[in-house]
Scaffold this active site. Structure first.
Site, PDB file in Angstrom:
ATOM      1  N   LYS A   1      40.630  41.013  31.932  1.00 42.82           N
ATOM      2  CA  LYS A   1      41.316  42.147  32.563  1.00 42.82           C
ATOM      3  C   LYS A   1      40.536  43.412  32.215  1.00 42.82           C
ATOM      4  O   LYS A   1      39.854  43.464  31.187  1.00 42.82           O
ATOM      5  CB  LYS A   1      42.728  42.299  31.995  1.00 42.82           C
ATOM      6  CG  LYS A   1      43.582  41.049  32.094  1.00 42.82           C
ATOM      7  CD  LYS A   1      44.222  40.909  33.440  1.00 42.82           C
ATOM      8  CE  LYS A   1      45.185  39.735  33.480  1.00 42.82           C
ATOM      9  NZ  LYS A   1      45.315  39.158  34.813  1.00 42.82           N
TER      10      LYS A   1
ATOM     11  N   HIS B   1      42.815  28.097  36.694  1.00 44.28           N
ATOM     12  CA  HIS B   1      41.933  28.504  37.793  1.00 44.28           C
ATOM     13  C   HIS B   1      40.462  28.178  37.512  1.00 44.28           C
ATOM     14  O   HIS B   1      39.752  27.630  38.353  1.00 44.28           O
ATOM     15  CB  HIS B   1      42.043  30.013  38.047  1.00 44.28           C
ATOM     16  CG  HIS B   1      43.445  30.480  38.294  1.00 44.28           C
ATOM     17  ND1 HIS B   1      44.359  29.734  38.994  1.00 44.28           N
ATOM     18  CD2 HIS B   1      44.098  31.622  37.950  1.00 44.28           C
ATOM     19  CE1 HIS B   1      45.505  30.405  39.067  1.00 44.28           C
ATOM     20  NE2 HIS B   1      45.370  31.547  38.433  1.00 44.28           N
TER      21      HIS B   1
ATOM     22  N   LYS C   1      42.367  29.057  48.125  1.00 44.09           N
ATOM     23  CA  LYS C   1      41.458  30.097  48.627  1.00 44.09           C
ATOM     24  C   LYS C   1      40.435  29.474  49.565  1.00 44.09           C
ATOM     25  O   LYS C   1      39.894  28.410  49.280  1.00 44.09           O
ATOM     26  CB  LYS C   1      40.754  30.815  47.462  1.00 44.09           C
ATOM     27  CG  LYS C   1      41.714  31.686  46.648  1.00 44.09           C
ATOM     28  CD  LYS C   1      40.976  32.461  45.587  1.00 44.09           C
ATOM     29  CE  LYS C   1      41.927  33.147  44.613  1.00 44.09           C
ATOM     30  NZ  LYS C   1      42.345  34.474  45.009  1.00 44.09           N
TER      31      LYS C   1
ATOM     32  N   LYS D   1      36.631  43.903  40.435  1.00 46.70           N
ATOM     33  CA  LYS D   1      37.376  42.694  40.787  1.00 46.70           C
ATOM     34  C   LYS D   1      36.348  41.784  41.452  1.00 46.70           C
ATOM     35  O   LYS D   1      35.868  42.051  42.549  1.00 46.70           O
ATOM     36  CB  LYS D   1      38.495  43.048  41.779  1.00 46.70           C
ATOM     37  CG  LYS D   1      39.121  41.860  42.479  1.00 46.70           C
ATOM     38  CD  LYS D   1      40.522  41.601  41.994  1.00 46.70           C
ATOM     39  CE  LYS D   1      41.157  40.395  42.689  1.00 46.70           C
ATOM     40  NZ  LYS D   1      42.070  39.651  41.865  1.00 46.70           N
TER      41      LYS D   1
ATOM     42  N   ASP E   1      46.108  31.753  30.557  1.00 49.76           N
ATOM     43  CA  ASP E   1      46.530  32.313  31.849  1.00 49.76           C
ATOM     44  C   ASP E   1      45.517  32.012  32.950  1.00 49.76           C
ATOM     45  O   ASP E   1      45.896  31.810  34.107  1.00 49.76           O
ATOM     46  CB  ASP E   1      46.706  33.839  31.696  1.00 49.76           C
ATOM     47  CG  ASP E   1      47.179  34.507  32.984  1.00 49.76           C
ATOM     48  OD1 ASP E   1      48.165  34.021  33.565  1.00 49.76           O
ATOM     49  OD2 ASP E   1      46.571  35.511  33.409  1.00 49.76           O
TER      50      ASP E   1
ATOM     51  N   HIS F   1      46.851  28.452  42.642  1.00 46.59           N
ATOM     52  CA  HIS F   1      46.621  29.114  43.930  1.00 46.59           C
ATOM     53  C   HIS F   1      45.124  29.275  44.242  1.00 46.59           C
ATOM     54  O   HIS F   1      44.757  29.467  45.386  1.00 46.59           O
ATOM     55  CB  HIS F   1      47.379  30.443  44.032  1.00 46.59           C
ATOM     56  CG  HIS F   1      46.762  31.596  43.302  1.00 46.59           C
ATOM     57  ND1 HIS F   1      47.005  31.865  41.990  1.00 46.59           N
ATOM     58  CD2 HIS F   1      45.908  32.561  43.715  1.00 46.59           C
ATOM     59  CE1 HIS F   1      46.333  32.940  41.632  1.00 46.59           C
ATOM     60  NE2 HIS F   1      45.652  33.395  42.654  1.00 46.59           N
TER      61      HIS F   1
ATOM     62  N   LYS G   1      52.324  27.687  38.119  1.00 44.26           N
ATOM     63  CA  LYS G   1      51.786  27.724  36.766  1.00 44.26           C
ATOM     64  C   LYS G   1      52.391  28.902  36.002  1.00 44.26           C
ATOM     65  O   LYS G   1      52.850  29.831  36.660  1.00 44.26           O
ATOM     66  CB  LYS G   1      50.259  27.836  36.797  1.00 44.26           C
ATOM     67  CG  LYS G   1      49.740  29.213  37.275  1.00 44.26           C
ATOM     68  CD  LYS G   1      48.346  29.494  36.832  1.00 44.26           C
ATOM     69  CE  LYS G   1      48.264  30.390  35.645  1.00 44.26           C
ATOM     70  NZ  LYS G   1      48.363  31.839  35.912  1.00 44.26           N
TER      71      LYS G   1
ATOM     72  N   ARG H   1      69.721  34.346  40.962  1.00 39.03           N
ATOM     73  CA  ARG H   1      70.975  34.674  40.266  1.00 39.03           C
ATOM     74  C   ARG H   1      71.743  35.794  40.933  1.00 39.03           C
ATOM     75  O   ARG H   1      72.968  35.814  40.913  1.00 39.03           O
ATOM     76  CB  ARG H   1      70.648  35.117  38.841  1.00 39.03           C
ATOM     77  CG  ARG H   1      70.487  33.954  37.914  1.00 39.03           C
ATOM     78  CD  ARG H   1      70.255  34.434  36.490  1.00 39.03           C
ATOM     79  NE  ARG H   1      70.151  33.276  35.629  1.00 39.03           N
ATOM     80  CZ  ARG H   1      71.197  32.647  35.108  1.00 39.03           C
ATOM     81  NH1 ARG H   1      72.417  33.071  35.332  1.00 39.03           N
ATOM     82  NH2 ARG H   1      71.025  31.579  34.351  1.00 39.03           N
TER      83      ARG H   1
HETATM   84  C1  BG6 Z   1      47.353  34.540  38.079  1.00 40.54           C
HETATM   85  C2  BG6 Z   1      47.323  35.115  36.686  1.00 40.54           C
HETATM   86  O1  BG6 Z   1      47.505  33.153  38.040  1.00 40.54           O
HETATM   87  O2  BG6 Z   1      46.135  34.864  38.743  1.00 40.54           O
HETATM   88  C3  BG6 Z   1      47.093  36.614  36.727  1.00 40.54           C
HETATM   89  O3  BG6 Z   1      48.558  34.841  36.042  1.00 40.54           O
HETATM   90  C4  BG6 Z   1      45.872  36.946  37.542  1.00 40.54           C
HETATM   91  O4  BG6 Z   1      46.964  37.137  35.408  1.00 40.54           O
HETATM   92  C5  BG6 Z   1      45.897  36.242  38.899  1.00 40.54           C
HETATM   93  O5  BG6 Z   1      45.841  38.357  37.721  1.00 40.54           O
HETATM   94  C6  BG6 Z   1      44.578  36.425  39.622  1.00 40.54           C
HETATM   95  O6  BG6 Z   1      44.683  35.911  40.928  1.00 40.54           O
HETATM   96  P1  BG6 Z   1      43.723  36.423  42.074  1.00 40.54           P
HETATM   97  O7  BG6 Z   1      44.030  35.542  43.237  1.00 40.54           O
HETATM   98  O8  BG6 Z   1      44.056  37.864  42.307  1.00 40.54           O
HETATM   99  O9  BG6 Z   1      42.325  36.274  41.561  1.00 40.54           O
END
Ligand code: BG6
EC number: 1.1.1.49
Length: 486
Positions: A329, A231, A173, A334, A226, A169, A139, A42
């Site tokens: 979260k 995923h 990976k 991680k 989400d 996504h 998504k 936009r």
């Molecule tokens: C996204 C989610 O699809 O994937 C996010 O909307 C999440 O909430 C993210 O943080 C995680 O992706 P990755 O590749 O960092 O594990």
């Protein structure tokens, strides 16, 4: 000439992921020479101003990965263009069509999914949905089965299914694709990959980040929609599917959809036993204080930031093998991993106790933070002890071990693979309509069971692995979640 149009070209996804991915692809000589990349959004800015922004973001990312060079940027810059549009207005999109030309056109919708329906209708009217066009949908497509179908029906009015690329996504990976290689490129795993040998499977996607500023989106979706709907169920499918006859899009996706169809529905009566909802309260993550979700949100909320579920797949291969999934979260690490836990040996000849000192074999497929596949096996402790002592050792397939002295390849952004495939029209790593439909169907049952029974999320402290109930989910069955140091 071919064109890639990025709707939402100035937004977070485009700047953080898509444009850096395109730079890396260009840097590696993987983009077609005649590809034009057109940002569309936009904001009424000039192409020069847009390109300057892209330069800044791409350079920072490429420098961090030691992959910046001016020649690659010059090549990418020559491809870039920008047009300010109202993407829901066909007249406005005609300008975009003129820039894209009549060659193959791939449009990536990196905008709010609530606009997908109106955008595709306008694209069709503007000539951006011709036979040589494709559309890539980020998504989440929908919030439940009903809204998914509504959006997807609008997409189907404009595009054939073969032109539609629904992105997850995680499928881009490297280790996820490696899982396919591991399962179907070797003879040794497949005979063990079933309920005769596997005790259970765990899928963990732990994140240390909180929801923060994303709450307006997140509060409507929660961890179930989400992360789990897409995923995690995709990972589950790749672990559980039958060997496809080929790697072509339909062979692979036919097998995945069969797994989704075999997922045992979670009834309202069962939900309390096999699902856990959590929401983080204040705590500390990686040594830093972290606020409660409700404080980030500014008011109390019933949205879960953690979910754990036991899924059962009702087919011959997996009958009796639970698949435990958890994601959240503000967890301590991680960490994304799939654990295939094998059954114990039937009888131990080594120890005095019932099982001696034997640990069960475990295959760990780690996606993040490191990419690794490791198998724990028992080994004799060196020495002359009278009673043979055993110790578990990990056999690792990681690059560090097997790449010898070679530097590991740069860790690619998952979108690189997926953008390349979409540009080539290969949809193997994209989600087909019936897959998304089945996944929503199963997730809707869970969501309905929660709302029907009035299940509120349980508190968990930021920096912990979710509510205690998540541990109970496994310990009730005599199992426990994998930890790093095992
Ligand atoms: C996204 C989610 O699809 O994937 C996010 O909307 C999440 O909430 C993210 O943080 C995680 O992706 P990755 O590749 O960092 O594990």
């Amino acid at each position: 000439m071919a064109a890639l149009i990025l709707f939402g070209g100035g937004g977070d996804l485009a700047m953080r992921m898509l444009l850096p991915s395109l730079y890396f692809l260009d840097h590696d000589g993987l983009l077609p020479d005649d590809l034009k990349i057109i940002g569309a959004a936009r904001s009424a800015e000039s192409a020069e101003a847009y390109i300057a922004k892209v330069h800044e973001t791409v350079k920072a990312k490429a420098e961090a990965d030691e992959a910046w060079d001016e020649a690659s940027w010059a090549r990418m810059k020559a491809r870039l263009d920008y047009l300010a549009v109202d993407a829901t207005d066909p007249e406005s999109l005609k300008g975009l069509k003129a820039k894209a030309g009549d060659g193959e056109t791939t449009s990536f919708l990196a905008v709010s999914p609530s606009l997908y329906g109106r955008i595709v209708t306008a694209m069709k009217a503007a000539g951006l949905a011709e036979k040589n066009c494709r559309i890539v949908l980020e998504k989440p497509v929908g919030r439940d089965l009903e809204s998914f179908l509504e959006i997807d029906d609008a997409v189907a009015q404009a595009f054939d299914e073969r032109q539609v690329f629904r992105i997850d996504h995680y499928l881009g990976k490297e280790t996820v694709q490696n899982l396919i290689a591991l399962r179907f490129g070797n003879t040794i795993f497949e005979p063990l990959w079933n309920n005769l040998t596997v005790d259970h499977v765990q899928i963990t996607v732990g994140e240390t980040v909180g929801v923060g500023d994303r709450w307006p989106y997140y509060d409507e979706y929660g961890a179930l929609r989400d992360m789990l709907q897409n995923h995690m169920l995709q990972l589950l499918c790749l672990v559980a599917m039958e060997p496809p006859s080929d790697l072509d899009p339909d062979s692979v996706r036919n097998e995945k959809v069969k797994v989704l169809r075999s997922l045992r529905p979670i009834t309202p009566e069962e939900a309390e036993r096999v699902t856990v909802r959590g929401q983080y309260v204040a705590g500390a993550v990686e040594g830093q204080p972290a606020r409660a979700y409700r404080d980030e949100r500014g008011q109390p909320s019933d949205t879960e930031t953690f979910v754990a579920i036991r899924a059962d797949i009702d087919n011959w291969r997996w009958a009796g093998v639970p698949f435990f999934m958890r994601t959240g979260k503000r967890l301590p690490e991680k960490r994304t991993e799939i654990v295939i836990q094998f059954k114990p040996v039937p009888h131990s000849i080594f120890g005095h106790g019932e099982r001696g000192d034997i640990y069960d074999n475990r295959l760990v497929i780690e996606l993040q933070p490191d990419e690794d596949i490791s198998l724990s096996v028992m080994n004799k402790k060196p020495g002359l002890d009278q009673r043979m002592q055993l110790q578990p050792i990990k056999m690792s397939l990681s690059w560090g071990v097997n790449g010898k002295d070679a530097a590991p390849p740069r860790r690619r952004i998952a979108y690189e693979r997926l953008l390349l495939d979409a540009l080539k029209g290969d949809s193997t790593l994209f989600v087909r309509r019936d897959e998304a439909e089945q996944a929503w169907k199963w997730v809707d049952e869970v969501a309905d069971a929660w709302s029907g029974a009035g299940f509120k999320p349980l508190d968990y402290g930021a920096g912990t692995w979710g509510p205690e109930a998540a541990d109970l989910l496994l310990s009730r069955t005599g199992r426990k979640w994998n930890t790093r140091d095992e």
